[in-house]
Scaffold this active site. Sequence first.
Site, PDB file in Angstrom:
ATOM      1  NE  ARG A 235      -2.234  -5.260  -1.543  1.00 48.91           N
ATOM      2  CZ  ARG A 235      -1.973  -6.085  -2.302  1.00 48.91           C
ATOM      3  NH1 ARG A 235      -0.752  -5.792  -1.826  1.00 48.91           N
ATOM      4  NH2 ARG A 235      -2.196  -6.141  -3.086  1.00 48.91           N
ATOM      5  CG  ASP A 259       7.381  -4.360  -2.626  1.00 53.65           C
ATOM      6  OD1 ASP A 259       8.309  -3.328  -3.212  1.00 53.65           O
ATOM      7  OD2 ASP A 259       6.731  -5.406  -3.014  1.00 53.65           O
ATOM      8  CD  GLU A 264       1.226   0.582  -1.720  1.00 49.25           C
ATOM      9  OE1 GLU A 264       2.070   0.615  -1.609  1.00 49.25           O
ATOM     10  OE2 GLU A 264       0.927  -0.391  -3.384  1.00 49.25           O
ATOM     11  CG  HIS A 296       3.082  -2.742  -3.933  1.00 47.70           C
ATOM     12  ND1 HIS A 296       1.953  -2.526  -3.353  1.00 47.70           N
ATOM     13  CD2 HIS A 296       3.190  -4.149  -4.672  1.00 47.70           C
ATOM     14  CE1 HIS A 296       1.245  -3.154  -3.463  1.00 47.70           C
ATOM     15  NE2 HIS A 296       1.772  -4.691  -3.937  1.00 47.70           N
TER      16      HIS A 296
HETATM   17  P1  NAD Z   1      -2.958 -15.876   1.274  1.00 47.01           P
HETATM   18  O1  NAD Z   1      -3.872 -15.838   1.362  1.00 47.01           O
HETATM   19  O2  NAD Z   1      -2.278 -16.802   0.417  1.00 47.01           O
HETATM   20  O3  NAD Z   1      -1.700 -15.600   2.588  1.00 47.01           O
HETATM   21  C1  NAD Z   1      -2.216 -14.918   3.864  1.00 47.01           C
HETATM   22  C2  NAD Z   1      -2.448 -15.579   5.041  1.00 47.01           C
HETATM   23  O4  NAD Z   1      -2.216 -15.155   6.014  1.00 47.01           O
HETATM   24  C3  NAD Z   1      -3.463 -16.789   5.705  1.00 47.01           C
HETATM   25  O5  NAD Z   1      -2.716 -18.762   5.659  1.00 47.01           O
HETATM   26  C4  NAD Z   1      -4.358 -16.506   6.392  1.00 47.01           C
HETATM   27  O6  NAD Z   1      -4.722 -17.338   6.853  1.00 47.01           O
HETATM   28  C5  NAD Z   1      -3.169 -15.568   7.206  1.00 47.01           C
HETATM   29  N1  NAD Z   1      -3.473 -14.537   8.120  1.00 47.01           N
HETATM   30  C6  NAD Z   1      -4.849 -13.720   8.363  1.00 47.01           C
HETATM   31  N2  NAD Z   1      -5.203 -12.915   8.815  1.00 47.01           N
HETATM   32  C7  NAD Z   1      -3.827 -12.764   9.961  1.00 47.01           C
HETATM   33  C8  NAD Z   1      -3.457 -12.489  11.405  1.00 47.01           C
HETATM   34  N3  NAD Z   1      -3.933 -11.622  12.092  1.00 47.01           N
HETATM   35  N4  NAD Z   1      -2.083 -12.745  11.706  1.00 47.01           N
HETATM   36  C9  NAD Z   1      -1.433 -14.026  11.106  1.00 47.01           C
HETATM   37  N5  NAD Z   1      -1.911 -14.675   9.787  1.00 47.01           N
HETATM   38  C10 NAD Z   1      -2.572 -14.017   9.355  1.00 47.01           C
HETATM   39  O7  NAD Z   1      -2.209 -14.741   0.820  1.00 47.01           O
HETATM   40  P2  NAD Z   1      -1.288 -14.725  -0.099  1.00 47.01           P
HETATM   41  O8  NAD Z   1      -0.960 -15.104  -1.048  1.00 47.01           O
HETATM   42  O9  NAD Z   1       0.500 -15.395   0.576  1.00 47.01           O
HETATM   43  O10 NAD Z   1      -0.626 -12.507   0.045  1.00 47.01           O
HETATM   44  C11 NAD Z   1      -0.226 -11.956   1.175  1.00 47.01           C
HETATM   45  C12 NAD Z   1      -0.211 -10.475   0.812  1.00 47.01           C
HETATM   46  O11 NAD Z   1       1.322 -10.837   0.090  1.00 47.01           O
HETATM   47  C13 NAD Z   1      -1.112 -10.026   0.565  1.00 47.01           C
HETATM   48  O12 NAD Z   1      -1.493  -8.979   1.694  1.00 47.01           O
HETATM   49  C14 NAD Z   1      -1.245  -9.702  -0.714  1.00 47.01           C
HETATM   50  O13 NAD Z   1      -2.117  -8.540  -0.830  1.00 47.01           O
HETATM   51  C15 NAD Z   1       0.555  -9.490  -0.584  1.00 47.01           C
HETATM   52  N6  NAD Z   1       1.157  -9.425  -1.529  1.00 47.01           N
HETATM   53  C16 NAD Z   1       2.012  -8.221  -1.944  1.00 47.01           C
HETATM   54  C17 NAD Z   1       2.941  -8.197  -3.558  1.00 47.01           C
HETATM   55  C18 NAD Z   1       3.863  -7.220  -3.811  1.00 47.01           C
HETATM   56  O14 NAD Z   1       4.330  -7.227  -4.690  1.00 47.01           O
HETATM   57  N7  NAD Z   1       4.352  -7.107  -2.387  1.00 47.01           N
HETATM   58  C19 NAD Z   1       2.349  -9.882  -4.251  1.00 47.01           C
HETATM   59  C20 NAD Z   1       0.724 -10.026  -4.578  1.00 47.01           C
HETATM   60  C21 NAD Z   1       0.622 -10.512  -3.190  1.00 47.01           C
END
Ligand code: NAD
Length: 330
Positions: A235, A259, A264, A296
């Site tokens: 994000r 991305d 955005e 994105h």
């Molecule tokens: P997820 O919940 O499976 O994984 C997130 C991980 O981050 C978890 O393992 C958590 O323990 C860890 N975490 C939390 N705080 C942390 C910190 N301070 N330092 C290090 N690690 C930490 O989530 P996901 O499904 O893998 O999604 C991850 C990100 O991707 C989210 O921000 C989501 O919004 C984003 N996303 C982006 C797109 C895109 O189109 N670019 C699409 C889907 C998701």
Amino acid sequence: MKIIMFSVRDDEEEAIHRWAERNHTDITISQDVLTPDNVDLVEGFDGICLQQRVPIMDPLFYTKLADFGIKQITVRTAGYDIIDVNEATKNNLIVSNVPAYSPHSVAELIIAQTMRLIRNLALFDYRAEKQDFRWAGLKAKEVRSLTVGIIGAGRIGGTAAGLFNGLGATVIAYDPVEREELKEIVTYKSSQEEVLKEADVVTLHVPLLEETIGLIDEKALSQMKPDSYLLNASRGPVVDTAALINALNDDRLAGAALDTLTNEEHFFNFDLRDQELQDENLKALRKMPNVLLTPHVGFYTNIAVENMIDISLNDVLNIIQTGTCENRVN
Ligand code: NAD
């Protein structure tokens, strides 16, 4: 059984028709964004499915849905912050989302952009545009020679770790929650700082939380190697964009692939070809040949779009038929 889907894009329609045929369900497709003003569109339907950026915070919206006999609000996205879950719960509306539609979709974008960065492809394009076909100064790095640092090794970060490992990179990660299944391919570090200091490529996959806003700030950037790259497909606000621009301007970082960007919602997914850009950070980043911008689109693949439709509509159906579903959040 009649379901109405809002904010439907053209590219979703095929998958919707396939699901409807498989499940013998009547689906009405609407391009409208559902708001308290047009909530009457829902009357006469058994279920609803949304995806939108416009939050619905008016309590009357939720009582009206309940009055129409609706049992659920399903969003076909991972985020469901547009819904006031308390108001939904008060009105016995089950809220559901699609927490993981295809971690590969985002992870593969990260691989693609990493390859573009380490092969200097955008810089070669920049030179070629000027009929400059020299290659001096642009020696590439092979991925197997790199240490890739993953900040947040959850669904997407963990998938990216697997792909980088498959390409021969050394993968390190920081995540307060260490996953046993990743330990064969990832070396966990005990702090983010250790990852930033060691990695040649740093990729961010944390959720947006109060404590992850500005996670990569001036201090974090100063811990990274000057010849390393930063990728952010999590994000926008996770990175302090102004600090990143400073680091890139001062050659304290080799490049970046973004991305997502703060603010955005004002420019990504818009055609602004004939307009002066208003966002100063976006303007600055666009001028940098070592910065790769994508609007994105990490989520935007064939499999991810199909999964968003299938998983969300399965949940709509399950809630109506059984009173619960796999991805309920309340
Ligand atoms: P997820 O919940 O499976 O994984 C997130 C991980 O981050 C978890 O393992 C958590 O323990 C860890 N975490 C939390 N705080 C942390 C910190 N301070 N330092 C290090 N690690 C930490 O989530 P996901 O499904 O893998 O999604 C991850 C990100 O991707 C989210 O921000 C989501 O919004 C984003 N996303 C982006 C797109 C895109 O189109 N670019 C699409 C889907 C998701």
